[in-house]
Design a protein around this motif. Structure first.
Motif, short mmCIF file in Angstrom:
data_model
loop_
_atom_site.label_atom_id
_atom_site.label_comp_id
_atom_site.label_asym_id
_atom_site.label_seq_id
_atom_site.Cartn_x
_atom_site.Cartn_y
_atom_site.Cartn_z
N ARG A 1 23.36 -9.00 -1.17
CA ARG A 1 23.81 -9.16 -2.17
C ARG A 1 24.59 -8.11 -2.38
NH1 ARG A 1 19.71 -3.84 -2.37
NH2 ARG A 1 21.26 -3.13 -1.52
N ASP A 2 24.92 -6.73 -1.54
CA ASP A 2 26.29 -5.88 -1.97
C ASP A 2 26.98 -7.04 -2.07
OD1 ASP A 2 24.81 -3.81 -2.14
OD2 ASP A 2 24.82 -3.07 0.04
N GLU B 1 17.85 -4.64 -7.59
CA GLU B 1 16.91 -3.47 -6.87
C GLU B 1 16.00 -4.46 -5.89
OE1 GLU B 1 16.82 -0.05 -7.23
OE2 GLU B 1 18.65 -0.96 -8.30
N GLY B 2 15.43 -4.96 -5.47
CA GLY B 2 14.51 -5.46 -4.35
C GLY B 2 14.92 -6.78 -4.88
N TYR C 1 19.62 -9.12 4.22
CA TYR C 1 19.60 -9.57 2.16
C TYR C 1 20.44 -8.63 2.13
CZ TYR C 1 16.24 -13.83 2.78
OH TYR C 1 16.07 -14.30 3.26
N GLN C 2 20.34 -7.26 2.49
CA GLN C 2 21.16 -6.08 1.24
C GLN C 2 23.12 -6.07 1.28
OE1 GLN C 2 19.06 -2.60 3.27
NE2 GLN C 2 18.03 -2.47 1.50
N ARG C 3 23.16 -6.73 2.48
CA ARG C 3 24.10 -6.91 3.09
C ARG C 3 24.52 -8.14 2.24
NH1 ARG C 3 25.68 -7.91 8.62
NH2 ARG C 3 24.11 -9.70 8.27
N ARG D 1 15.71 -7.71 5.71
CA ARG D 1 16.02 -6.84 4.87
C ARG D 1 17.24 -6.36 4.92
NH1 ARG D 1 12.49 -1.35 4.78
NH2 ARG D 1 14.16 -0.70 6.18
#
Length: 105
Positions: free
Chosen positions: A16-17, A35-36, A12-14, A9
């Motif tokens: 995305r950012d 958002e997800g 993926y967040q990294r 997670r």
């Protein structure tokens, strides 16, 4: 098991950012913060010379910067002025693509 899920997670967040930050500084694109999802969208604010729609814009990104995107109409006619990116690649590749978008566009 939970640690592995958290690592995935976080990765993926990294990604995305990184995509979001590169696109938000673009002259031509306005990012939509996912958002997800694994696929951030960007609204095309302005078309570069020689482009008229999201298909042309995606081709432009690929030809000029070797950055892949998917034209919005693939997902329906209401997405005509949008493109979609993916960030499920290596962090270094995502960062490089984001930097190219930020600098070139």
């Amino acid at each position: 098991m939970y640690i592995l899920i958290d690592l995935i997670r976080f990765g993926y967040q990294r990604g995305r950012d990184i995509v979001y930050d590169g696109v938000k500084n673009s002259r031509y694109l306005e990012p939509l913060y996912p958002e997800g999802a694994f696929h951030p969208w960007a609204k095309i604010r302005e078309f570069p010379e020689g482009t008229k729609d999201s298909l042309d814009f995606s081709k432009y990104l690929l030809e000029k910067m070797s950055v892949g995107s998917t034209p919005g109409p693939v997902f329906g006619p209401s997405k005509d002025h949008y493109i979609r990116f993916a960030f499920s690649a290596k962090t270094e590749d995502i960062r490089e693509a984001s930097e190219l978008i930020e600098k070139f566009i």
